[in-house]
Design a protein around this motif. Structure first.
Motif, short mmCIF file in Angstrom:
data_model
loop_
_atom_site.label_atom_id
_atom_site.label_comp_id
_atom_site.label_asym_id
_atom_site.label_seq_id
_atom_site.Cartn_x
_atom_site.Cartn_y
_atom_site.Cartn_z
N THR A 200 -8.23 7.36 -3.63
CA THR A 200 -7.71 6.16 -3.67
C THR A 200 -7.58 5.41 -4.52
O THR A 200 -8.74 5.14 -5.52
CB THR A 200 -7.98 5.35 -2.52
OG1 THR A 200 -8.50 5.71 -1.27
CG2 THR A 200 -7.91 3.97 -2.68
N VAL B 136 5.13 4.40 -7.02
CA VAL B 136 3.65 3.68 -6.49
C VAL B 136 3.65 2.85 -8.15
O VAL B 136 2.88 1.99 -7.40
CB VAL B 136 2.41 4.99 -6.03
CG1 VAL B 136 3.31 5.68 -5.00
CG2 VAL B 136 2.10 5.51 -7.06
N CYS B 137 2.85 3.55 -8.91
CA CYS B 137 2.43 2.37 -10.12
C CYS B 137 2.56 1.40 -10.03
O CYS B 137 2.91 0.54 -10.35
CB CYS B 137 2.46 3.12 -11.65
SG CYS B 137 1.57 4.68 -11.24
N ALA C 81 2.73 -0.35 -5.68
CA ALA C 81 1.52 -0.68 -4.95
C ALA C 81 0.54 -1.10 -5.30
O ALA C 81 -0.26 -1.55 -7.17
CB ALA C 81 1.56 0.73 -4.83
N ILE D 136 1.04 8.15 -1.19
CA ILE D 136 1.70 9.91 -1.85
C ILE D 136 0.69 10.94 -1.60
O ILE D 136 -0.17 11.58 -0.88
CB ILE D 136 1.51 9.02 -3.19
CG1 ILE D 136 2.51 10.34 -4.35
CG2 ILE D 136 0.38 9.12 -3.98
CD1 ILE D 136 3.09 9.32 -5.77
N THR E 164 -2.43 -0.97 -3.56
CA THR E 164 -3.39 0.55 -3.22
C THR E 164 -2.77 1.51 -3.54
O THR E 164 -1.40 1.26 -2.67
CB THR E 164 -4.24 -0.10 -2.34
OG1 THR E 164 -4.65 -0.99 -2.33
CG2 THR E 164 -5.13 1.05 -2.15
N ILE E 165 -3.27 3.01 -3.54
CA ILE E 165 -2.90 3.88 -4.10
C ILE E 165 -3.23 5.03 -3.41
O ILE E 165 -4.64 5.24 -3.65
CB ILE E 165 -2.13 4.51 -4.67
CG1 ILE E 165 -0.85 3.23 -5.68
CG2 ILE E 165 -0.93 6.02 -4.86
CD1 ILE E 165 -1.00 3.82 -7.37
N HIS E 166 -3.08 5.76 -1.78
CA HIS E 166 -4.36 6.43 -1.41
C HIS E 166 -2.98 7.50 -1.47
O HIS E 166 -2.27 7.88 -0.84
CB HIS E 166 -3.86 6.31 0.32
CG HIS E 166 -4.50 5.37 0.84
ND1 HIS E 166 -5.71 4.95 0.36
CD2 HIS E 166 -4.15 3.86 1.10
CE1 HIS E 166 -6.60 3.56 0.96
NE2 HIS E 166 -5.41 2.82 1.37
N ILE F 249 -3.16 10.77 -10.93
CA ILE F 249 -2.49 10.75 -9.88
C ILE F 249 -1.48 12.33 -9.53
O ILE F 249 -1.59 13.10 -8.93
CB ILE F 249 -1.16 9.83 -8.85
CG1 ILE F 249 -2.28 8.75 -8.96
CG2 ILE F 249 -1.21 10.83 -7.56
CD1 ILE F 249 -0.97 7.37 -9.12
N THR G 200 1.37 -1.04 0.03
CA THR G 200 0.10 0.09 -0.02
C THR G 200 0.81 1.20 -0.37
O THR G 200 2.10 1.23 0.57
CB THR G 200 -1.03 0.25 1.78
OG1 THR G 200 -1.69 -1.39 1.34
CG2 THR G 200 -1.65 1.42 1.10
N ALA G 201 0.73 2.04 -0.87
CA ALA G 201 1.36 3.38 -0.90
C ALA G 201 0.93 4.19 -0.51
O ALA G 201 -0.32 5.48 -0.83
CB ALA G 201 2.47 3.18 -2.15
#
Lengths: 267, 263
Positions: free
Chosen positions: B214, B195-196, B199, B36, B201-203, B237, B33-34
């Motif tokens: 998210t 993150v891409c 991860a 950012i 999941t990216i928050h 993002i 899980t990231a």
């Protein structure tokens, strides 16, 4: 050949061993030149050979002649005073320094008093020490302890305060208790600066040793220097100075060797 | 997603400045899980609260259903500045946590040898950190945490100080190690590509707002950084990050300093 070319050659290999002796040899050559060409009178500046003869007699000579063979008892007395004074400086200096480096409350409590006392020249304490403690061992030791305390305290405080917060966090996540955090993280991290402080304090201990021994104690290298001055023996006086430098250098070397074995120093 | 680690209503303020306004987050076992966001938005503070370095004001954290708070070897962090012990060599640094835990010498030496092999540092086992490059030091930091077999690995911008090529190698190494160990990872970064690449999941965090958006990335790892499928996600993002940067909120960076008192 310009210095810019000589110094890099001297800085490695066999040259590195010669380099530390260059300055003393230059001073010795100047000294020899000044006496050989009679630029100064003999009673004011004896020749290096004359001082060497006096020094040999002082170290290994017959005890029946003035100053002959007195070195070992003088050195033992002086070193004992340095050891006592240095220990009295190192123990509270390290404890209070590390504590104040890690606790803002202790730092605030101590900073005003310690900074104030630090500003008073060491020689100012001499008359008071003579009245309170008398001539001799206690006065000399207290002067050494007072002089040595400050570099140890400040180096330990600065080192302990400089431990990165992430290092502390790493210790906590790796499961260290508060005591182990201090022993395994804060203390080793602080060691290089503490070592520097201890070495400065040891050098100051020898300086204040001579100050304390100039006040009329019967033995010690400082007493020898004072005695030689009263008798107008510049050769003995210079012998005393050279031997203090030699003893100071040996003690510093031993301290460095001891400290280099402690965790945190080599990195 | 089955809850492995979760935070409920996690709040943290420094004086009048609310850094974490009540964070709710759930991590599945074995996921990455990231978080950012712009500098000073509170993502590192959140990570430090999860690690237990900074106490939360309110809320709850559960790891495998059990409340957690104090720092410990179950939630370990890789810091941006590696935080290695400069007087210990690579092997001793990696071994440090196992020694503290009281593991038998033979077992811990085997574990250390294995993890050093995994991060490719076996030949440098006797080197001091000062003799290593930045990338190698971060590999030691990664090995030091993974050797403890933690339940949760926290990464605080671990590759931010590295050059582009070393960073890319470290990202691949992390992806490989995560597959090998199955560790659950919470990664804080401001690198959109990172993150891409990593991860599930990216928050996205906003200053003083907590999690504002998210995304879920379904593609399996290891991933190709040049995969055109990520381009649209990167654009989304970045657009959100720029919109947040323009809303004029002041960063809380200066309030995030931890006092040195009472280490």
């Amino acid at each position: 050949m310009p210095c810019g070319l000589i110094l890099p050659i001297m800085s490695d290999g066999r040259g590195a061993r010669i380099l530390p002796w260059c300055l003393p040899l230059l001073l010795l050559a100047l000294w020899w030149g000044a006496t050989a060409f009679r630029l100064t009178p003999e009673w004011l500046l004896p020749s290096p050979a004359g001082v060497a003869r006096t020094m040999f007699a002082y170290v290994a000579g017959n005890t029946s002649v003035p100053y002959g063979g007195r070195f070992w008892s003088d050195a033992a007395a002086s070193l004992w005073r340095v050891a006592c004074g240095f220990t009295l400086a190192a123990v509270p200096g390290l404890v209070l320094g590390l504590w104040s480096g890690r606790s803002a409350t202790i730092a605030r409590l101590l900073s005003f008093s310690i900074n104030g006392v630090k500003s008073v020249p060491g020689i100012s304490w001499l008359p008071l020490a003579l009245i309170w403690l008398g001539v001799g061992f206690m006065t000399t030791v207290s002067l050494i302890a007072l002089a040595g305390f400050f570099p140890i305290y400040f180096s330990a405080a600065a080192a302990a305060a400089s431990v990165p917060q992430n290092l502390i966090n790493a210790g906590r996540m790796l499961g260290l208790s508060r005591v182990k955090l201090f022993a395994k993280m804060i203390l080793p991290w602080s060691m290089p600066q503490i070592c520097a402080g201890l070495r400065v304090a040891l050098g100051m201990s020898f300086a204040y040793l001579v100050l304390g021994e100039l006040t009329g104690v019967p033995d010690g290298l400082g007493a020898l220097i004072m005695d030689a001055r009263m008798n107008g023996r510049v050769d003995v006086l210079l012998s005393g100075i050279v031997l203090i430098a030699v003893l100071g250098g040996i003690c510093d070397g031993l301290l460095v060797r001891f400290l280099s074995r402690l965790p945190g120093v080599a990195r | 997603m089955k809850e492995y680690f979760c935070c409920r209503g996690l709040r943290k303020s420094y004086g009048p400045h609310t850094v974490l306004p009540g964070i709710d987050i759930t991590l599945g076992q074995g996921s990455i899980t990231a978080l950012i966001g712009a500098s000073g938005c509170g993502k590192s503070t959140f990570l430090h609260v999860v690690a237990g370095f900074v106490p939360m004001d309110a809320g709850a954290m559960l790891l495998e259903g059990t409340p957690c708070g104090e720092p410990g070897p179950d939630r370990v962090m890789v810091f941006q500045d590696d935080a290695l012990l400069p007087w210990l060599n690579v092997r001793e640094n990696v071994e440090f946590g196992l020694k503290t835990a009281g593991m038998a010498p033979a077992l811990r030496q085997e574990r250390v040898r294995h993890i050093l092999m995994q991060v490719g540092l076996e030949p440098w086992a006797n080197a001091l950190p000062s003799e290593l490059s930045g990338g190698m030091r971060q590999r030691v930091a990664l090995a030091r945490t993974l050797v403890l077999r933690p339940k949760l690995l926290l990464l605080d911008e671990p590759f931010a100080a590295l050059d582009a090529i070393t960073r890319s190698r470290m990202q691949r190494l992390l992806a490989d190690l995560q597959i090998q160990t199955g560790v659950t990872v919470l990664l804080v970064t401001h690198d959109v590509s990172e993150v891409c690449l990593l991860a599930d999941t990216i928050h996205l965090m906003g200053t003083g707002r907590g999690i504002v958006d998210t995304w879920t990335v379904a593609a399996p790892r290891p991933r190709d950084p040049d995969d055109p499928a990520f381009s649209q996600l990167k654009v989304q993002i970045r657009a959100k990050l720029e919109a947040l940067a323009d809303d004029g909120r002041v960063s809380c960076k200066k309030y995030n300093q931890q006092p040195i008192e009472n280490y």
